[in-house]
Structure formats: C-alpha cells, structure tokens
Design a protein around this motif. Sequence first.
Motif, mmCIF file in Angstrom:
data_model
loop_
_atom_site.group_PDB
_atom_site.id
_atom_site.type_symbol
_atom_site.label_atom_id
_atom_site.label_comp_id
_atom_site.label_asym_id
_atom_site.label_seq_id
_atom_site.Cartn_x
_atom_site.Cartn_y
_atom_site.Cartn_z
ATOM 1 N N LEU A 1 0.933 -1.114 -0.031
ATOM 2 C CA LEU A 1 0.163 -0.150 0.047
ATOM 3 C C LEU A 1 0.596 1.729 -0.236
ATOM 4 C CD1 LEU A 1 -2.600 1.786 -0.273
ATOM 5 C CD2 LEU A 1 -2.574 1.311 2.279
ATOM 6 N N ASN A 2 1.917 1.472 0.873
ATOM 7 C CA ASN A 2 3.154 2.492 0.780
ATOM 8 C C ASN A 2 3.299 2.973 -0.235
ATOM 9 O OD1 ASN A 2 5.150 3.963 1.946
ATOM 10 N ND2 ASN A 2 6.277 2.944 1.688
ATOM 11 N N SER A 3 4.246 1.656 -1.266
ATOM 12 C CA SER A 3 4.679 1.582 -2.458
ATOM 13 C C SER A 3 3.375 2.453 -3.808
ATOM 14 C CB SER A 3 4.830 0.297 -2.959
ATOM 15 O OG SER A 3 5.811 -0.201 -1.932
ATOM 16 N N PHE A 4 2.236 1.439 -3.258
ATOM 17 C CA PHE A 4 1.163 2.065 -3.997
ATOM 18 C C PHE A 4 1.127 3.842 -3.837
ATOM 19 C CE2 PHE A 4 -3.084 3.023 -5.452
ATOM 20 C CZ PHE A 4 -3.538 2.420 -6.313
ATOM 21 N N LEU A 5 0.568 3.932 -2.821
ATOM 22 C CA LEU A 5 0.148 5.682 -2.355
ATOM 23 C C LEU A 5 1.594 6.326 -3.205
ATOM 24 C CD1 LEU A 5 -1.519 5.160 0.691
ATOM 25 C CD2 LEU A 5 -2.422 5.400 -1.623
ATOM 26 N N GLN A 6 2.701 6.174 -2.494
ATOM 27 C CA GLN A 6 3.871 7.061 -3.258
ATOM 28 C C GLN A 6 3.964 7.468 -4.422
ATOM 29 O OE1 GLN A 6 6.691 7.328 -0.559
ATOM 30 N NE2 GLN A 6 6.906 6.212 0.477
ATOM 31 N N PHE A 7 4.167 6.220 -5.280
ATOM 32 C CA PHE A 7 4.056 6.264 -6.389
ATOM 33 C C PHE A 7 2.839 7.246 -7.234
ATOM 34 C CE2 PHE A 7 2.189 4.860 -10.811
ATOM 35 C CZ PHE A 7 3.136 5.230 -11.717
ATOM 36 N N TYR A 8 1.388 6.844 -6.376
ATOM 37 C CA TYR A 8 0.088 8.038 -6.827
ATOM 38 C C TYR A 8 0.407 9.243 -6.449
ATOM 39 C CZ TYR A 8 -4.521 9.569 -6.757
ATOM 40 O OH TYR A 8 -5.550 10.930 -7.443
ATOM 41 N N SER A 9 1.099 9.562 -5.254
ATOM 42 C CA SER A 9 1.303 11.030 -4.698
ATOM 43 C C SER A 9 2.265 11.588 -5.101
ATOM 44 C CB SER A 9 1.137 10.732 -3.189
ATOM 45 O OG SER A 9 2.881 9.410 -2.912
ATOM 46 N N LEU B 1 4.058 16.023 -8.676
ATOM 47 C CA LEU B 1 4.826 16.791 -10.220
ATOM 48 C C LEU B 1 3.857 17.070 -10.918
ATOM 49 C CD1 LEU B 1 7.551 13.714 -10.519
ATOM 50 C CD2 LEU B 1 7.869 15.790 -9.661
ATOM 51 N N GLY B 2 2.293 16.674 -10.961
ATOM 52 C CA GLY B 2 1.708 17.590 -11.612
ATOM 53 C C GLY B 2 1.699 17.052 -13.296
ATOM 54 N N GLN B 3 1.553 15.410 -12.391
ATOM 55 C CA GLN B 3 1.568 14.217 -14.107
ATOM 56 C C GLN B 3 0.266 13.397 -13.473
ATOM 57 O OE1 GLN B 3 3.514 14.046 -16.258
ATOM 58 N NE2 GLN B 3 5.377 14.944 -15.352
ATOM 59 N N ASN B 4 -0.752 14.002 -14.856
ATOM 60 C CA ASN B 4 -1.873 13.359 -14.439
ATOM 61 C C ASN B 4 -1.951 11.366 -15.896
ATOM 62 O OD1 ASN B 4 -3.524 15.297 -13.262
ATOM 63 N ND2 ASN B 4 -3.609 16.435 -15.285
ATOM 64 N N ASP B 5 -0.819 11.739 -16.036
ATOM 65 C CA ASP B 5 -1.024 10.661 -17.186
ATOM 66 C C ASP B 5 0.229 9.330 -15.902
ATOM 67 O OD1 ASP B 5 -0.005 8.351 -18.451
ATOM 68 O OD2 ASP B 5 1.051 9.895 -20.383
ATOM 69 N N PRO B 6 -0.303 8.692 -15.648
ATOM 70 C CA PRO B 6 0.618 7.251 -14.889
ATOM 71 C C PRO B 6 2.330 6.528 -15.952
ATOM 72 C CG PRO B 6 -1.236 6.296 -16.136
ATOM 73 C CD PRO B 6 -1.842 7.677 -16.358
ATOM 74 N N TYR B 7 1.639 6.981 -17.005
ATOM 75 C CA TYR B 7 3.005 6.410 -18.282
ATOM 76 C C TYR B 7 3.703 7.070 -18.366
ATOM 77 C CZ TYR B 7 -0.569 2.774 -19.001
ATOM 78 O OH TYR B 7 -0.889 1.542 -18.421
ATOM 79 N N TRP B 8 4.118 8.646 -17.789
ATOM 80 C CA TRP B 8 4.932 9.913 -17.215
ATOM 81 C C TRP B 8 6.037 9.161 -17.759
ATOM 82 C CZ3 TRP B 8 8.830 11.574 -14.005
ATOM 83 C CH2 TRP B 8 8.196 10.459 -13.036
ATOM 84 N N GLY B 9 6.734 8.199 -16.536
ATOM 85 C CA GLY B 9 7.947 8.002 -16.570
ATOM 86 C C GLY B 9 8.701 7.267 -17.314
ATOM 87 N N MET B 10 7.483 6.713 -18.375
ATOM 88 C CA MET B 10 8.351 6.095 -19.763
ATOM 89 C C MET B 10 8.149 6.608 -20.574
ATOM 90 S SD MET B 10 8.361 2.416 -19.050
ATOM 91 C CE MET B 10 8.278 2.517 -16.927
ATOM 92 N N ARG B 11 7.122 7.631 -20.911
ATOM 93 C CA ARG B 11 7.761 8.776 -21.434
ATOM 94 C C ARG B 11 9.016 9.387 -21.721
ATOM 95 N NH1 ARG B 11 4.844 12.782 -21.126
ATOM 96 N NH2 ARG B 11 3.492 12.554 -19.199
ATOM 97 N N ILE B 12 8.966 9.836 -20.300
ATOM 98 C CA ILE B 12 10.472 10.220 -19.974
ATOM 99 C C ILE B 12 11.371 9.769 -20.515
ATOM 100 C CG2 ILE B 12 12.181 11.845 -18.432
ATOM 101 C CD1 ILE B 12 9.458 12.859 -16.920
ATOM 102 N N LEU B 13 11.473 8.823 -19.592
ATOM 103 C CA LEU B 13 12.775 7.407 -21.006
ATOM 104 C C LEU B 13 12.404 7.517 -21.595
ATOM 105 C CD1 LEU B 13 14.510 5.593 -19.725
ATOM 106 C CD2 LEU B 13 12.780 3.748 -19.358
ATOM 107 N N ASP B 14 11.782 7.048 -22.925
ATOM 108 C CA ASP B 14 11.186 7.148 -24.275
ATOM 109 C C ASP B 14 12.309 8.136 -24.692
ATOM 110 O OD1 ASP B 14 10.880 5.937 -26.443
ATOM 111 O OD2 ASP B 14 10.192 8.298 -26.531
#
Length: 419
Positions: free
Chosen positions: A197-205, A210-223
């Motif tokens: 639960l902590n890992s999930f909430l940390q990911f979400y928060s 960061l103002g990111q509404n897209d959960p895949y923003w990390g993949m986009r930055i890596l790309d």
Amino acid sequence: MFSTVKPRLDDLGTDRLNYYYSTLIIMGMSLTITARQYVGSPLQCWVPAQFTKAWEQYAEDYCFVYNTYWVKPNDKVPTTIEERVSQQLIYYQWAPFIMAIEAAFFYLPVIFWSMLSTKSGINIIKLVETAQKAEGAESEDRKKQIDIICRHISNNLRKRRNEEETTKMAKIQRIFGMQHGKFITNVYLVTKFIYMLNSFLQFYSTNKFLGQNDPYWGMRILDDILHGTDWEHSGNFPRIAMCDFQVRVLGNLQRHSIQCVLTLNMFNEKIFLFLYIWFLLVFFVTLFDSIFLIYNMFSSHKIVEFLQQFLDNQEADENEEKKPDDEKKKVYRKEQHAILLSEFCLHKFTPDIIILLKMINNHTGDIVCTEIVGRMWNEFLKRDAKLVLQRFVDNDHNMETKSSSLKSVQLFEEHKGLI
C-alpha cells in the motif's frame, strides 16, 4: 541519521528492500538535492542591465521561493496572470522535503511490525541471534544454543494450548489469532500489505506532486531520454522557465518578467524517473513475494516439504555417523513415517513457529534449522508417536466398524425386499 536505519534479524524476502534499501536510497537523494538547493545555486536568472547585484540576488531568491512557469521557446508568453499560474512549476522547492517524507513512510511499516510482533511471546530477534551464535559455535556450545531455541518453541506451543483453555487474550491479540498460533503470521502479512500500500500510494502521490495526470509519464520521459527528445518540446522538468515579480520604486509598482535557468531540474528529472521505476519495482516484487509466502504458509504440502528437507538432512547426518540404533529407527519410519510426519508438521507446528524457522533459516542456514527440527522430531517420536499411531488405528477400526454396519444394513434391506 543513517545509522538508525539498520538491517533487522526478523525479516524475510523483500522486507529489507522496503524498510532498509528504499529508506536509505531516498534519504540519500533528499540530502543530495538539499545540498544542491541550499548550498549551491539552484536557480540563475537573466536580468535587465540596470539591475544591481543586490537586485539580481533578490530576483533569483524571489523566483526560487515563488513559482516559475514554463513556456515553449517558440510560444508567446501568456498575457493573463491566470494562464501563467496554470503553467507554474510547483515542485522543485519542495522536492527534498517530499523525499524525506517518502523515506520515513518506507520505514513506518517495520515500526508497526516491531511493535506488534513482540506481543506474541516469541522474541524473534533474540532467537535468531541465538541461532547465529549456534551456527559458529563448537559442538557443546551449539547444543546448548539449540536447546534454548527448542525449549522456547516448546514453551510457546504449551502456552498456546493453555491460553486456549484458560486465558482471555486482549482484543488486538484475538483479532490477529494469538490463541491459534497465528499472531506473528497475521501481523507479518498485514505488514506486507502495508508495504505494498505504501509503494502504491507513494507512486500515486508523486505523480500528483509533479502535476502528472498520466501514470505512464515515467515511461514517456525514459523514451525521450533514449531517443534524444529535447525537454524544450516535451516540457518535462524544463531547464528554462519564466518568472514574474513586482518591486515598488518611488511608491509605484513595477512588474518585471525575467528568464531563469533551473539547473536543479537536471537532477530532479533523473531522480524522479528513478523513483518512478523504483516504486513500481518494489510494489510488484513485494506483491509476488507476499503471494509466494501465503502459498508456502497455508499450503499443507509446502509446510511438510519445508520441514521434510531438514529431516532429510538430519537422516543423512545420522547415516554418516552410523549410530547403533539406526536400523530399528529406519524400520519404524518406513512403516509409519507418513502418518507421523503429517501429524508432526501440520499439528505440532503452528504458523508462527513455521515463520520463525523461516527467519532463522534466512539468517543462518540449513545446519541450525536441521538441528532444531531434528531435535523436536526426536522428542515427538519419544513422547507422542505411540499415541498418534494408536489413535490412527482406532480411527481405522471405527471406520471399518461403520462400513461393516452399513453393509449389514444394506444386506438386510435387500433380503427384506426379496421376502
């Protein structure tokens, strides 16, 4: 600060990945950003030529304390204040504090575990320390340490039976199954759930921070990094931003818009991308580890298999020593081994004792657990084997009697029908 976060002896699987490595890594990142932010120059601005050095320093401090906003290089600066506010970068000042909070939250579940696990009557840390001493001790000293562990386990099992009959446990202990020897197991599984639960909430928060509404923003930055896409086009962690501020000159307010370089975002981009991947990794690894643990703890087959490996090791050791009583013991085991093994593994060991053995095995090795399980097995054969086998024979006899009675009734009914 780092010295207070240490590996524990009452952990298994991915626990250390959560409470130890995650806490240290995120805290180290927080300190790195803090040093860069408050010791170095996190932000430098281009100011008009008439600004003095003091004015320039004021403008940079103001723009760091208040938020800057990002505009694409080829776009015009928004004319309204509302548009500028909507494009503000609100995270870089708070990044080290957010990371410090994240590190603390990764350590909280193990505090919950350490506070409740001690209420079970089993001091896991002390028993694992005793097992570690036994692992490196000579024969006589190792025997004494093993005796201590076996006596502690036997007393706990006896206490559990007495409590079932006489003692009213506290509400929280009843909820977690203290009377059935499942207190430590259930608390540990709840701790695993809190880790996930902590890992999930940390990911979400972090995404929201960061103002990111897209959960895949990390993949986009890596790309973007892998394909060389410039931040000027993507807007991810921009290095150049605009800042507006007002100064009062001779009673009149004068508004200035200046351009600033956010060198801090070079670090923020890499750090938050790492955290994005780290949170996902920790969550899924902990999830699979928890599923595997539940299967091993509540599957009768896996419990027998876990204890059987130590009994096989003990038998191999006894064969090498060639004791004179082995032939008689081997015949006895060949005839009724399955019955006794099932009774020993599934009824003489509670889930709490199984998880204790797993932790001892995790921090020492097979040798210590082999001696503990072997000692308890031998005591079980001396004290309870005859009773268990007799009960099995009696049950078999009762089943045969019932079966014969049913056949007699059926024959009587058939005969009655013929008449």
